[in-house]
Design a protein around this motif. Structure first.
Motif, PDB file in Angstrom:
ATOM      1  N   LEU A  59     -23.935   1.327   0.396  1.00 24.83           N
ATOM      2  CA  LEU A  59     -23.905   0.723   1.828  1.00 24.83           C
ATOM      3  C   LEU A  59     -24.323   1.735   2.920  1.00 24.83           C
ATOM      4  CD1 LEU A  59     -20.726  -1.761   1.590  1.00 24.83           C
ATOM      5  CD2 LEU A  59     -23.365  -2.347   1.299  1.00 24.83           C
ATOM      6  N   ASP A  60     -24.418   3.172   2.690  1.00 22.29           N
ATOM      7  CA  ASP A  60     -24.433   4.078   3.552  1.00 22.29           C
ATOM      8  C   ASP A  60     -23.476   4.147   4.519  1.00 22.29           C
ATOM      9  OD1 ASP A  60     -25.908   6.262   4.496  1.00 22.29           O
ATOM     10  OD2 ASP A  60     -27.248   5.124   5.770  1.00 22.29           O
ATOM     11  N   ILE A  61     -22.415   4.164   4.306  1.00 24.23           N
ATOM     12  CA  ILE A  61     -21.147   4.084   5.409  1.00 24.23           C
ATOM     13  C   ILE A  61     -20.146   5.138   4.770  1.00 24.23           C
ATOM     14  CG2 ILE A  61     -21.412   1.561   6.127  1.00 24.23           C
ATOM     15  CD1 ILE A  61     -19.299   0.737   4.400  1.00 24.23           C
ATOM     16  N   ASP A  62     -19.192   5.443   5.604  1.00 21.50           N
ATOM     17  CA  ASP A  62     -18.021   6.378   5.456  1.00 21.50           C
ATOM     18  C   ASP A  62     -16.967   5.558   4.523  1.00 21.50           C
ATOM     19  OD1 ASP A  62     -17.939   7.837   8.572  1.00 21.50           O
ATOM     20  OD2 ASP A  62     -19.310   8.583   7.008  1.00 21.50           O
ATOM     21  N   LEU A  63     -16.440   6.613   3.498  1.00 20.40           N
ATOM     22  CA  LEU A  63     -15.487   5.925   2.592  1.00 20.40           C
ATOM     23  C   LEU A  63     -14.219   5.385   3.362  1.00 20.40           C
ATOM     24  CD1 LEU A  63     -14.602   5.670  -0.183  1.00 20.40           C
ATOM     25  CD2 LEU A  63     -13.595   7.907  -0.188  1.00 20.40           C
ATOM     26  N   ALA A  64     -14.088   6.118   4.384  1.00 23.46           N
ATOM     27  CA  ALA A  64     -12.842   6.007   5.348  1.00 23.46           C
ATOM     28  C   ALA A  64     -13.023   4.339   6.027  1.00 23.46           C
ATOM     29  CB  ALA A  64     -12.647   6.956   6.687  1.00 23.46           C
ATOM     30  N   THR A  65     -14.382   4.054   6.197  1.00 23.45           N
ATOM     31  CA  THR A  65     -14.553   2.557   6.718  1.00 23.45           C
ATOM     32  C   THR A  65     -14.100   1.517   5.669  1.00 23.45           C
ATOM     33  OG1 THR A  65     -16.364   3.480   7.972  1.00 23.45           O
ATOM     34  CG2 THR A  65     -16.205   1.000   7.689  1.00 23.45           C
ATOM     35  N   LEU A  66     -14.341   1.900   4.777  1.00 20.26           N
ATOM     36  CA  LEU A  66     -14.207   0.722   3.406  1.00 20.26           C
ATOM     37  C   LEU A  66     -12.787   0.725   3.143  1.00 20.26           C
ATOM     38  CD1 LEU A  66     -16.838   1.213   0.749  1.00 20.26           C
ATOM     39  CD2 LEU A  66     -16.483  -0.078   2.716  1.00 20.26           C
ATOM     40  N   LEU A  67     -11.795   2.054   3.366  1.00 23.60           N
ATOM     41  CA  LEU A  67     -10.371   2.137   3.268  1.00 23.60           C
ATOM     42  C   LEU A  67      -9.644   1.042   4.459  1.00 23.60           C
ATOM     43  CD1 LEU A  67      -9.835   5.563   2.030  1.00 23.60           C
ATOM     44  CD2 LEU A  67      -9.326   3.545   0.791  1.00 23.60           C
ATOM     45  N   ALA A  68     -10.389   1.155   5.523  1.00 26.04           N
ATOM     46  CA  ALA A  68      -9.828   0.331   6.747  1.00 26.04           C
ATOM     47  C   ALA A  68      -8.458   0.933   7.214  1.00 26.04           C
ATOM     48  CB  ALA A  68      -9.880  -1.020   6.395  1.00 26.04           C
ATOM     49  N   GLY A  69      -8.190   2.408   7.049  1.00 27.29           N
ATOM     50  CA  GLY A  69      -7.133   2.901   7.455  1.00 27.29           C
ATOM     51  C   GLY A  69      -6.056   2.833   6.061  1.00 27.29           C
ATOM     52  N   GLU A  70      -6.149   2.209   5.309  1.00 27.39           N
ATOM     53  CA  GLU A  70      -5.193   2.218   4.020  1.00 27.39           C
ATOM     54  C   GLU A  70      -5.377   3.355   3.184  1.00 27.39           C
ATOM     55  OE1 GLU A  70      -3.072  -0.257   3.880  1.00 27.39           O
ATOM     56  OE2 GLU A  70      -3.691  -1.529   5.599  1.00 27.39           O
ATOM     57  N   SER A  71      -4.372   3.673   2.464  1.00 26.60           N
ATOM     58  CA  SER A  71      -4.439   4.770   1.429  1.00 26.60           C
ATOM     59  C   SER A  71      -4.415   4.173  -0.100  1.00 26.60           C
ATOM     60  CB  SER A  71      -3.488   5.900   1.886  1.00 26.60           C
ATOM     61  OG  SER A  71      -1.947   5.228   1.635  1.00 26.60           O
ATOM     62  N   ILE A  72      -4.825   4.781  -0.734  1.00 21.23           N
ATOM     63  CA  ILE A  72      -4.788   4.484  -2.282  1.00 21.23           C
ATOM     64  C   ILE A  72      -3.927   5.594  -2.943  1.00 21.23           C
ATOM     65  CG2 ILE A  72      -5.779   4.055  -4.496  1.00 21.23           C
ATOM     66  CD1 ILE A  72      -8.057   2.714  -3.075  1.00 21.23           C
ATOM     67  N   SER A  73      -2.646   5.327  -3.440  1.00 20.58           N
ATOM     68  CA  SER A  73      -2.058   6.556  -3.908  1.00 20.58           C
ATOM     69  C   SER A  73      -1.123   6.019  -5.223  1.00 20.58           C
ATOM     70  CB  SER A  73      -1.069   7.117  -2.976  1.00 20.58           C
ATOM     71  OG  SER A  73      -0.157   6.287  -2.471  1.00 20.58           O
ATOM     72  N   ILE A  74      -0.939   6.773  -6.323  1.00 15.47           N
ATOM     73  CA  ILE A  74      -0.187   6.177  -7.369  1.00 15.47           C
ATOM     74  C   ILE A  74       0.865   7.061  -7.552  1.00 15.47           C
ATOM     75  CG2 ILE A  74      -0.493   5.951  -9.946  1.00 15.47           C
ATOM     76  CD1 ILE A  74      -3.361   5.571  -9.774  1.00 15.47           C
ATOM     77  N   PRO A  75       1.960   6.516  -7.851  1.00 14.61           N
ATOM     78  CA  PRO A  75       3.255   7.415  -7.810  1.00 14.61           C
ATOM     79  C   PRO A  75       3.185   8.373  -9.054  1.00 14.61           C
ATOM     80  CG  PRO A  75       3.734   5.051  -7.725  1.00 14.61           C
ATOM     81  CD  PRO A  75       2.248   5.214  -7.880  1.00 14.61           C
ATOM     82  N   ASP A  76       3.746   9.664  -8.820  1.00 11.08           N
ATOM     83  CA  ASP A  76       3.504  10.558  -9.870  1.00 11.08           C
ATOM     84  C   ASP A  76       4.224  10.195 -11.225  1.00 11.08           C
ATOM     85  OD1 ASP A  76       2.131  12.333  -8.192  1.00 11.08           O
ATOM     86  OD2 ASP A  76       3.899  13.290  -7.513  1.00 11.08           O
ATOM     87  N   GLU A  77       5.238   9.481 -11.091  1.00  6.48           N
ATOM     88  CA  GLU A  77       6.009   9.095 -12.329  1.00  6.48           C
ATOM     89  C   GLU A  77       5.205   8.331 -13.292  1.00  6.48           C
ATOM     90  OE1 GLU A  77       7.053   8.679  -9.199  1.00  6.48           O
ATOM     91  OE2 GLU A  77       8.948   9.805  -9.134  1.00  6.48           O
ATOM     92  N   TYR A  78       4.109   7.614 -12.650  1.00  5.44           N
ATOM     93  CA  TYR A  78       3.232   6.642 -13.519  1.00  5.44           C
ATOM     94  C   TYR A  78       2.428   7.555 -14.480  1.00  5.44           C
ATOM     95  CZ  TYR A  78      -1.180   4.443 -14.794  1.00  5.44           C
ATOM     96  OH  TYR A  78      -2.190   4.071 -15.679  1.00  5.44           O
ATOM     97  N   PHE A  79       1.928   8.882 -13.989  1.00  4.13           N
ATOM     98  CA  PHE A  79       1.033   9.543 -14.783  1.00  4.13           C
ATOM     99  C   PHE A  79       1.853  10.251 -15.657  1.00  4.13           C
ATOM    100  CE2 PHE A  79      -1.098   9.458 -10.859  1.00  4.13           C
ATOM    101  CZ  PHE A  79      -2.441   9.189 -11.350  1.00  4.13           C
ATOM    102  N   THR A  80       3.450  10.346 -15.630  1.00  4.26           N
ATOM    103  CA  THR A  80       4.188  10.757 -16.736  1.00  4.26           C
ATOM    104  C   THR A  80       4.557   9.730 -17.821  1.00  4.26           C
ATOM    105  OG1 THR A  80       5.406  12.194 -15.139  1.00  4.26           O
ATOM    106  CG2 THR A  80       6.444  11.590 -17.146  1.00  4.26           C
ATOM    107  N   MET A  81       4.547   8.776 -17.423  1.00  7.66           N
ATOM    108  CA  MET A  81       4.513   7.634 -18.612  1.00  7.66           C
ATOM    109  C   MET A  81       3.261   7.183 -19.191  1.00  7.66           C
ATOM    110  SD  MET A  81       7.078   4.592 -16.361  1.00  7.66           S
ATOM    111  CE  MET A  81       7.443   3.664 -17.998  1.00  7.66           C
ATOM    112  N   LYS A  82       2.123   7.338 -18.557  1.00  9.61           N
ATOM    113  CA  LYS A  82       0.918   7.441 -18.968  1.00  9.61           C
ATOM    114  C   LYS A  82       0.674   8.431 -20.062  1.00  9.61           C
ATOM    115  CE  LYS A  82      -4.132   7.499 -17.992  1.00  9.61           C
ATOM    116  NZ  LYS A  82      -5.253   7.457 -16.999  1.00  9.61           N
TER     117      LYS A  82
END
Length: 298
Positions: A59-82
């Motif tokens: 789409l030739d736009i900034d990634l921040a535009t698609l995130l719309a001020g939101e953040s995508i984060s995964i809890p560290d504990e998840y990776f321990t279980m994975k």
């Protein structure tokens, strides 16, 4: 609105603003399928950063535009279980299968709302594979994951999830007549995959090589096994995953016994496989090797 819904709505609005259809944005569907994009835009799944970067690039736009001020984060504990999920071998043992199935259920319960599509897809693949190992009754992998399965033949480089899907497919081929040309084309691609810095990836390459070798073993096509076990030994040596070596040695033994009719070489492979398994202190693996040895009368 949830994070999924906000990001999905933003992607749809930006796509329409740029005049892209879902089909044109996805192109050859190597990176993103139309169905995946539809689920993302409807807020049904959270895209990974890789997919977001792809969409932003097209789409030739900034990634921040698609995130719309939101953040995508995964809890560290998840990776321990994975990590525990990937590193816990079952070797077909019912108790271990049940424990691993419970691991998946625990992850779903705790982290379902936090995980992007790729992680949920990974869990679904693992869950289906474990269910099939337990019951033998799950639907065909190529039907359940139709979009993803088609992508396997378009890609040159596989992801962990691609390897998990091929493992699931190969596992089902062990118990039924299978399309030899289809499996062969997947095998060739798997053998071409390079060792990665990702521990999960290297572990799953070994997993899929083992699963495909299992197809040839169950269908008495022993001459095809050696190229797979040879690649397994290279990966094991380079990634230090020595706990898998006994499995590769058992496949070597089967090849030497049934393809080359060399009982002495087969015996040496079994001897080393059993010694290593005993040193690793895994009673289930030791029991399985002894059982295979008795079947082969060595």
């Amino acid at each position: 609105m949830s994070v999924k819904e906000i990001i999905g709505k933003t992607i749809r609005e930006e796509r329409e603003k740029k005049g892209f259809s879902r089909e044109s944005l996805c192109g050859g569907e190597e990176e993103l399928t139309v169905r995946q994009l539809a689920r993302i835009e409807l807020g049904q799944s959270l895209p990974s950063l890789i997919k977001l970067e792809y969409i932003a690039q097209v789409l030739d736009i900034d990634l921040a535009t698609l995130l719309a001020g939101e953040s995508i984060s995964i809890p560290d504990e998840y990776f321990t279980m994975k990590y525990q999920l990937f590193k816990f071998p079952t070797y077909g043992d019912e108790e271990r299968l049940a424990k691993k199935i419970q691991m998946v259920e625990d992850i779903y319960e705790k982290y379902f709302d936090y995980l992007p599509e790729e992680e949920l897809y990974m869990l679904e693949l693992v869950d289906n594979t474990l269910d099939y190992r337990s019951t033998g009754k799950t639907a065909a992998a190529e039907d359940v994951f139709e979009d993803f399965f088609k992508q396997l033949f378009l890609k040159k480089y596989y992801t962990v999830n691609d390897l998990l899907l091929i493992s699931y497919y190969a596992l089902q081929c062990q118990d039924k007549d299978y399309d030899r040309s289809l499996l062969k084309s997947l095998e060739i691609k798997v053998l071409e995959q390079e060792i990665s810095g990702d521990e999960y990836y290297n572990a799953e390459i070994l997993g899929v090589l083992t699963a495909i070798a299992g197809v040839y073993l169950d269908h008495a096509e022993y001459s095809h096994i050696k190229r797979l076990s040879d690649r397994m030994h290279v990966i094991i040596a380079e990634t230090q995953q020595h706990s898998v070596k006994p499995v590769g040695l058992v496949y070597d033994a089967k090849y030497y016994l049934y393809a080359e009719h060399d009982v002495e070489k087969a015996k040496k492979c079994y001897d080393l496989a059993l010694l290593l398994a005993q040193n690793f202190g895994d009673p289930v693996l030791v029991s399985n090797i002894r059982m295979e040895r008795e079947i082969d009368s060595i």
